[in-house]
Write an enzyme that holds these catalytic residues in place. Structure first.
Site, mmCIF file in Angstrom:
data_model
loop_
_atom_site.group_PDB
_atom_site.id
_atom_site.type_symbol
_atom_site.label_atom_id
_atom_site.label_comp_id
_atom_site.label_asym_id
_atom_site.label_seq_id
_atom_site.Cartn_x
_atom_site.Cartn_y
_atom_site.Cartn_z
ATOM 1 N N LEU A 122 1.109 -0.741 -0.104
ATOM 2 C CA LEU A 122 -0.015 -0.395 -0.114
ATOM 3 C C LEU A 122 0.765 1.183 0.075
ATOM 4 C CD1 LEU A 122 -2.694 -1.125 2.709
ATOM 5 C CD2 LEU A 122 -2.768 -1.159 0.039
ATOM 6 N N GLY A 123 1.968 1.276 0.398
ATOM 7 C CA GLY A 123 2.788 2.024 0.662
ATOM 8 C C GLY A 123 4.363 2.440 1.321
ATOM 9 N N GLU A 124 4.933 3.114 1.129
ATOM 10 C CA GLU A 124 6.799 2.582 2.286
ATOM 11 C C GLU A 124 7.185 4.210 2.163
ATOM 12 O OE1 GLU A 124 9.868 1.957 -0.683
ATOM 13 O OE2 GLU A 124 8.499 1.507 -1.884
ATOM 14 N N GLY A 125 7.978 4.590 3.282
ATOM 15 C CA GLY A 125 8.564 5.511 3.613
ATOM 16 C C GLY A 125 9.499 5.183 4.281
ATOM 17 N N GLY A 126 11.287 6.027 4.224
ATOM 18 C CA GLY A 126 12.179 5.571 5.195
ATOM 19 C C GLY A 126 12.356 3.630 5.279
ATOM 20 N N PHE A 127 11.892 3.234 6.500
ATOM 21 C CA PHE A 127 12.720 1.995 7.032
ATOM 22 C C PHE A 127 10.783 1.164 7.031
ATOM 23 C CE2 PHE A 127 16.279 3.910 7.667
ATOM 24 C CZ PHE A 127 17.724 3.061 6.825
ATOM 25 N N TYR A 147 6.827 0.007 4.977
ATOM 26 C CA TYR A 147 6.745 -0.894 4.660
ATOM 27 C C TYR A 147 5.075 -1.260 4.911
ATOM 28 C CZ TYR A 147 11.083 -1.326 2.542
ATOM 29 O OH TYR A 147 12.270 -0.424 1.637
ATOM 30 N N ASP A 191 2.220 14.871 15.056
ATOM 31 C CA ASP A 191 2.573 15.591 14.163
ATOM 32 C C ASP A 191 1.364 14.795 13.482
ATOM 33 O OD1 ASP A 191 4.470 15.299 11.532
ATOM 34 O OD2 ASP A 191 4.695 13.114 11.350
ATOM 35 N N LYS A 251 2.199 -3.146 9.022
ATOM 36 C CA LYS A 251 2.581 -2.433 8.653
ATOM 37 C C LYS A 251 4.624 -3.254 8.859
ATOM 38 C CE LYS A 251 4.709 2.381 10.394
ATOM 39 N NZ LYS A 251 4.948 3.308 11.923
#
Length: 275
Positions: free
Chosen positions: A34-39, A41, A183, A76
């Site tokens: 579905l998505g990823e960011g940094g380390f 997924y 955040d 995640k």
């Protein structure tokens, strides 16, 4: 922490899907990424029966409303390279487990496992966090689509989304000590469209959430807070006191209120932020 992993290790192809992941005693099939960011997924997964299941995830959850009708969830996966990152993930799990509110994304299950680093992969732990899935995307995703179509949320929907975010933050701020999300932004608000009803808004990602009240008494403490905020609080939505913290100040959970106001501004459609 009570994090454990049973069964086979996670094996999957992140492009084509497939393979099974075990989170404690429950087994899930990877459907797609579905998505990823940094380390990290995020995958769409589907619970699958196994010989040792005794009711599966349904047997573990206290709140049956979090169960998926079709067995699909969001998972995640975090690749952890050092002890500092490991402690951050453990803290995210601990904090996420505190909250129980319809406008805060619940953590359904979790596991942390040790892995052997290789030449291709330098991490030594992997964390798996299981959540309800919301396939309509985030407020940011929806805003981009609507902007391309020159569409806008109605005033009623804006107020409903805003009210739901207020309710979720009120729950976090009611703890003793109060917790700040730190955040709040459109990219951390999941939206679910409902026929005949206003959109459901759910605040997610508690990786930056911490007890909200901090007493700053030296310049060094002020600079430390600013440095922490630069890493954990998205710049367009960061409260002024986190940009330039006085050497003597009482910082509290009201930093979320500033971010909430910026998010409201973005919902209305007047902000060009892409955070």
């Amino acid at each position: 922490m009570g994090c454990s992993f049973s069964g086979l290790n996670a094996l999957y192809d992140s492009v084509n899907g497939g393979g099974d992941v075990w989170i404690n005693e429950n087994r899930f099939r990877i459907v797609r990424q579905l998505g990823e960011g940094g380390f990290a997924y995020v995958y769409l997964v589907k619970e699958t029966p196994n010989d040792s299941m005794a009711g599966g995830l349904a047997n573990k959850l206290k709140d049956s409303s979090h169960l998926s009708d079709d067995g699909t969830y969001a998972m995640k996966k975090v690749l952890i390279q050092n002890n500092e990152q490991l402690e951050l993930v453990r803290e995210e799990i601990r904090v996420s487990s505190l909250f129980n509110h319809p406008n805060l994304l619940p953590l359904l299950d979790h596991a942390i496992i040790s892995v052997k680093p290789t030449q291709e992969a330098s991490w030594n732990h992997e964390a798996y966090l299981l959540f309800p899935v919301h396939l309509d995307g985030t407020l940011l995703d929806n805003a981009k689509i609507m902007k391309a179509k020159k569409e806008f949320y109605s005033t009623s929907d804006v107020l409903q989304i805003f009210q739901q975010l207020c309710a979720g933050l009120k729950h976090m701020h009611s703890f003793d000590p109060p917790y700040a999300h730190n955040d709040v932004k459109p990219g951390n608000v999941l939206i679910t469209h409902r026929r005949g009803l206003p959109p459901l808004a759910i605040l997610m990602d508690f990786g930056s959430a911490r007890p909200g009240r901090k007493q700053i008494s030296t310049r060094s403490e002020a600079l430390q807070l600013q440095e922490w905020a630069s890493e954990h609080c998205s710049a367009p939505f960061r409260a002024p006191e986190l940009w330039d913290c006085p050497s003597h100040a009482d910082i509290d959970e009201r930093t979320d209120i500033w971010s909430l106001g910026c998010t409201l501004y973005a919902i209305i459609g007047r902000s060009g932020s892409s955070a």
